[in-house]
Design a protein around this motif. Sequence first.
Motif, PDB file in Angstrom:
ATOM      1  N   ALA A 127     -51.331 -41.424  14.193  1.00 62.20           N
ATOM      2  CA  ALA A 127     -52.677 -40.955  13.879  1.00 62.20           C
ATOM      3  C   ALA A 127     -52.744 -40.563  12.408  1.00 62.20           C
ATOM      4  O   ALA A 127     -51.722 -40.243  11.790  1.00 62.20           O
ATOM      5  N   LYS A 128     -53.944 -40.564  11.855  1.00 63.57           N
ATOM      6  CA  LYS A 128     -54.115 -40.237  10.434  1.00 63.57           C
ATOM      7  C   LYS A 128     -53.509 -38.884  10.068  1.00 63.57           C
ATOM      8  O   LYS A 128     -52.922 -38.732   9.009  1.00 63.57           O
ATOM      9  N   LYS A 129     -53.640 -37.903  10.972  1.00 59.92           N
ATOM     10  CA  LYS A 129     -53.114 -36.571  10.666  1.00 59.92           C
ATOM     11  C   LYS A 129     -51.585 -36.547  10.593  1.00 59.92           C
ATOM     12  O   LYS A 129     -51.004 -35.631  10.033  1.00 59.92           O
ATOM     13  N   GLN A 130     -50.928 -37.580  11.123  1.00 54.72           N
ATOM     14  CA  GLN A 130     -49.462 -37.650  11.131  1.00 54.72           C
ATOM     15  C   GLN A 130     -48.915 -38.521  10.006  1.00 54.72           C
ATOM     16  O   GLN A 130     -47.716 -38.512   9.738  1.00 54.72           O
ATOM     17  N   SER A 132     -48.877 -38.524   6.712  1.00 55.12           N
ATOM     18  CA  SER A 132     -48.139 -37.943   5.595  1.00 55.12           C
ATOM     19  C   SER A 132     -46.687 -37.664   5.979  1.00 55.12           C
ATOM     20  O   SER A 132     -45.755 -38.048   5.265  1.00 55.12           O
ATOM     21  N   LYS A 133     -46.488 -37.022   7.127  1.00 56.97           N
ATOM     22  CA  LYS A 133     -45.129 -36.730   7.591  1.00 56.97           C
ATOM     23  C   LYS A 133     -44.367 -38.017   7.889  1.00 56.97           C
ATOM     24  O   LYS A 133     -43.193 -38.142   7.556  1.00 56.97           O
TER      25      LYS A 133
END
Length: 144
Positions: A127-130, A132-133
Amino acid sequence: MKKKSFSPQNTPSDLDTPGSRIRAARAEANLSIRELAALSGLTPEAISMIENGVHPPSLKSLRKISTRLNRPIYYLGCFEALPEKTFGERFRKARLFRGLTKDEAANKLGVDPKSILNWETDKVSPAKKQLSKVNHFLIIIIDN
């Protein structure tokens, strides 16, 4: 009991399998199979089967062996040879380079272990929120 000696003739010239790399590293450390087994907590039979390609090493076994032989887990596991064509392949390679199980990678990234399985099989993307990590996780730094 006499310690087995290793000569260049006993060391495999092609180091393209985990077994051959482990055998060569063990020989370089001048350790017998029994000695490596005692140091790593594995059985001599397990070490022998790994070195002879009868049974591939588990990630847990590779960790123990790499620590005792002072070799990177990615080297002993031949992980540099893994494909990188898809996101799932790149993610799996990055995970294995770090010596992490799916559960450990999930914990590190704060996701469900099923997400890791789905990513590695290219069923879904993070998902987009993941992102970066995950993108940070994909960066593999190799100390030469």
